[in-house]
Write a protein that holds these residues in place. Structure first.
Motif, PDB file in Angstrom:
ATOM      1  N   VAL A 267      88.826 -52.422  73.435  1.00 28.56           N
ATOM      2  CA  VAL A 267      89.357 -53.175  72.429  1.00 28.56           C
ATOM      3  C   VAL A 267      91.011 -51.679  72.130  1.00 28.56           C
ATOM      4  O   VAL A 267      90.229 -51.051  71.572  1.00 28.56           O
ATOM      5  CB  VAL A 267      89.777 -54.499  71.243  1.00 28.56           C
ATOM      6  CG1 VAL A 267      88.147 -54.906  72.646  1.00 28.56           C
ATOM      7  CG2 VAL A 267      88.371 -53.175  70.135  1.00 28.56           C
ATOM      8  N   PRO A 268      91.941 -52.980  71.465  1.00 33.79           N
ATOM      9  CA  PRO A 268      92.603 -51.560  70.414  1.00 33.79           C
ATOM     10  C   PRO A 268      92.098 -51.673  69.549  1.00 33.79           C
ATOM     11  O   PRO A 268      91.510 -52.156  68.580  1.00 33.79           O
ATOM     12  CB  PRO A 268      93.914 -52.962  69.916  1.00 33.79           C
ATOM     13  CG  PRO A 268      94.002 -54.068  71.309  1.00 33.79           C
ATOM     14  CD  PRO A 268      92.419 -53.902  71.438  1.00 33.79           C
ATOM     15  N   MET A 269      92.932 -50.162  68.531  1.00 33.57           N
ATOM     16  CA  MET A 269      92.858 -50.422  67.622  1.00 33.57           C
ATOM     17  C   MET A 269      92.199 -51.300  66.050  1.00 33.57           C
ATOM     18  O   MET A 269      93.381 -52.750  66.428  1.00 33.57           O
ATOM     19  CB  MET A 269      93.545 -48.820  67.001  1.00 33.57           C
ATOM     20  CG  MET A 269      94.910 -48.952  66.960  1.00 33.57           C
ATOM     21  SD  MET A 269      95.715 -49.314  68.184  1.00 33.57           S
ATOM     22  CE  MET A 269      95.828 -46.975  68.999  1.00 33.57           C
ATOM     23  N   MET A 270      91.823 -50.423  64.857  1.00 33.71           N
ATOM     24  CA  MET A 270      92.007 -52.339  63.560  1.00 33.71           C
ATOM     25  C   MET A 270      93.524 -52.036  63.289  1.00 33.71           C
ATOM     26  O   MET A 270      94.723 -51.678  62.867  1.00 33.71           O
ATOM     27  CB  MET A 270      91.337 -51.301  62.878  1.00 33.71           C
ATOM     28  CG  MET A 270      92.123 -50.325  62.085  1.00 33.71           C
ATOM     29  SD  MET A 270      91.113 -49.796  61.036  1.00 33.71           S
ATOM     30  CE  MET A 270      89.324 -48.797  61.971  1.00 33.71           C
ATOM     31  N   SER A 271      93.983 -53.502  63.210  1.00 31.31           N
ATOM     32  CA  SER A 271      94.492 -54.417  62.982  1.00 31.31           C
ATOM     33  C   SER A 271      95.221 -53.446  61.740  1.00 31.31           C
ATOM     34  O   SER A 271      96.470 -53.689  61.225  1.00 31.31           O
ATOM     35  CB  SER A 271      94.820 -55.837  62.697  1.00 31.31           C
ATOM     36  OG  SER A 271      93.859 -56.060  61.557  1.00 31.31           O
ATOM     37  N   ILE A 272      94.402 -52.664  60.655  1.00 31.96           N
ATOM     38  CA  ILE A 272      94.726 -52.829  59.366  1.00 31.96           C
ATOM     39  C   ILE A 272      94.742 -51.099  59.304  1.00 31.96           C
ATOM     40  O   ILE A 272      95.543 -50.097  58.673  1.00 31.96           O
ATOM     41  CB  ILE A 272      93.946 -52.266  57.911  1.00 31.96           C
ATOM     42  CG1 ILE A 272      92.110 -51.543  59.153  1.00 31.96           C
ATOM     43  CG2 ILE A 272      92.948 -53.978  58.193  1.00 31.96           C
ATOM     44  CD1 ILE A 272      91.524 -51.553  57.865  1.00 31.96           C
ATOM     45  N   TYR A 273      94.904 -50.981  60.876  1.00 25.79           N
ATOM     46  CA  TYR A 273      95.431 -49.005  61.191  1.00 25.79           C
ATOM     47  C   TYR A 273      96.915 -48.945  60.132  1.00 25.79           C
ATOM     48  O   TYR A 273      97.081 -47.402  60.520  1.00 25.79           O
ATOM     49  CB  TYR A 273      95.462 -49.318  62.545  1.00 25.79           C
ATOM     50  CG  TYR A 273      95.727 -47.924  62.846  1.00 25.79           C
ATOM     51  CD1 TYR A 273      95.006 -46.561  62.320  1.00 25.79           C
ATOM     52  CD2 TYR A 273      96.943 -47.670  63.738  1.00 25.79           C
ATOM     53  CE1 TYR A 273      95.359 -44.844  63.328  1.00 25.79           C
ATOM     54  CE2 TYR A 273      97.164 -46.267  64.376  1.00 25.79           C
ATOM     55  CZ  TYR A 273      96.775 -45.296  64.179  1.00 25.79           C
ATOM     56  OH  TYR A 273      96.353 -43.689  64.421  1.00 25.79           O
ATOM     57  N   PRO A 274      98.124 -49.455  60.612  1.00 28.36           N
ATOM     58  CA  PRO A 274      99.233 -48.928  60.413  1.00 28.36           C
ATOM     59  C   PRO A 274      99.197 -48.652  58.464  1.00 28.36           C
ATOM     60  O   PRO A 274     100.039 -47.857  57.774  1.00 28.36           O
ATOM     61  CB  PRO A 274     100.526 -50.753  60.311  1.00 28.36           C
ATOM     62  CG  PRO A 274      99.366 -50.881  61.521  1.00 28.36           C
ATOM     63  CD  PRO A 274      98.301 -51.201  61.137  1.00 28.36           C
ATOM     64  N   LEU A 275      98.267 -50.140  58.291  1.00 26.19           N
ATOM     65  CA  LEU A 275      98.471 -49.553  56.330  1.00 26.19           C
ATOM     66  C   LEU A 275      97.659 -48.187  56.032  1.00 26.19           C
ATOM     67  O   LEU A 275      97.436 -47.700  54.959  1.00 26.19           O
ATOM     68  CB  LEU A 275      97.365 -50.948  55.676  1.00 26.19           C
ATOM     69  CG  LEU A 275      97.738 -51.908  56.319  1.00 26.19           C
ATOM     70  CD1 LEU A 275      96.956 -53.322  55.564  1.00 26.19           C
ATOM     71  CD2 LEU A 275      99.317 -52.586  55.673  1.00 26.19           C
TER      72      LEU A 275
END
Length: 314
Positions: A267-275
């Motif tokens: 699955v894609p990387m964690m959604s908090i990655y940009p944070l």
């Protein structure tokens, strides 16, 4: 193939609804962030607490699984770090954040809802073990390296101490610790409290996917081809391959956990990655990678599930 799409399409329908809700201004980004905070602070911890506390310790903690998943993820992290440094000539903080995106998954918002459809209740057990690997090993390692590459950062010991202090206050880690204690003591939650936990847990999957879609709205790409391509290919291709190779070298012996490890890595990387990237000035790169990986994962996840159903991966 229609059976495979019956699993993946509902996942991406919910993501699309979240995206459209922001696009049509039904929700704003602040409301989406609130939904994401609700999932991470209440719904997912409730799901983990319930799943762990209702099982024996032998069921909830498979040391073999943890070590295999950690080894495969760490290998991808080091490959990403080295490639970014040597071939893309990126600074250490950029390389560390790049490697983090390649080696950690969106286990809570996408991995668990997908895995719950594929293998059922054991998905929550896999979720808790993956959270341990990501929150205790991968994220602290990346942050420590990125902090070490930033000008004016403190000593490595103080960086690690601060990271650990933040982790032990994280609701998911607290839920893992409480659930593990209840499991070891063989205590059960009182019925009224258990019903409240159940109600929160049931909200985790759908709300998580909806929030991912809302977070993706408004992201713009451009001028990031090198590291962005490395992150996306590393996450969707290299990470699952590394986990498969690690499983081949050190078989778990549990079919459901084998599927869980491969799917969680896919699955894609964690959604908090940009944070996490924002702290080091890499939020645009991280957001772009998250957008691309989420879009392309519709096709790669369908392929992985098909291969699993054909017995080709586990």
């Amino acid at each position: 193939m229609s059976e495979i799409f019956s699993i993946t399409i509902p996942i991406f329908v919910l993501i699309s609804l979240g995206f459209l809700s922001v696009r049509l201004q039904i929700f704003g980004k602040p409301e989406i962030r609130t939904l994401g905070s609700f999932v991470m602070s209440f719904a997912l911890p409730a799901l983990i607490l319930r799943s762990i506390s209702e099982r024996s310790f032998a069921e909830i903690f498979n040391l073999h699984y943890v070590l295999v998943y950690a080894l495969g993820s760490l290998a991808v992290f080091l490959i990403g770090l080295g490639f970014s440094r040597k071939f893309l000539r990126a600074p250490l903080q950029t390389s560390a954040i790049t490697a983090l995106g390649m080696s950690t998954s969106n286990t809570g918002f996408i991995g668990y809802p997908l895995l719950a459809v594929v293998i059922g209740p054991p998905a929550a057990v896999a979720l808790s073990m993956n959270m341990l690997v990501e929150n205790i090993l991968m994220i602290p390692l990346a942050i420590a390296l990125a902090e070490g590459g930033s000008a004016g950062s403190g000593g490595m010991r103080s960086i690690l101490a601060g990271t650990i202090a933040r982790l032990v206050r994280t609701p998911i880690i607290i839920a893992i610790m409480i659930g593990t204690a209840l499991s070891l003591l063989e205590w059960k939650l009182p019925a009224p409290l258990l019903r409240s936990v159940d109600m929160l847990a049931m909200a985790s999957g759908a709300v998580a996917l909806f929030a991912v879609g809302g977070m993706l709205h408004g992201l713009r790409l451009g001028g990031m081809a090198g590291n962005l391509s490395l992150i996306v290919v590393g996450k969707l291709v290299l990470h699952p391959i590394a986990i498969i190779l690690t499983l081949m070298a050190f078989p778990i012996g549990n079919h459901e956990l084998t599927i869980a490890a491969v799917l969680m890595a896919s699955v894609p990387m964690m959604s908090i990655y940009p944070l996490l990237g924002q702290r080091f000035g890499e939020e645009k790169l991280c957001a772009g990678a998250l957008l691309c990986a989420t879009v392309f994962s519709f096709f790669t996840l369908s392929l992985v599930i098909w291969m699993l159903r054909q017995g080709l991966l586990g």
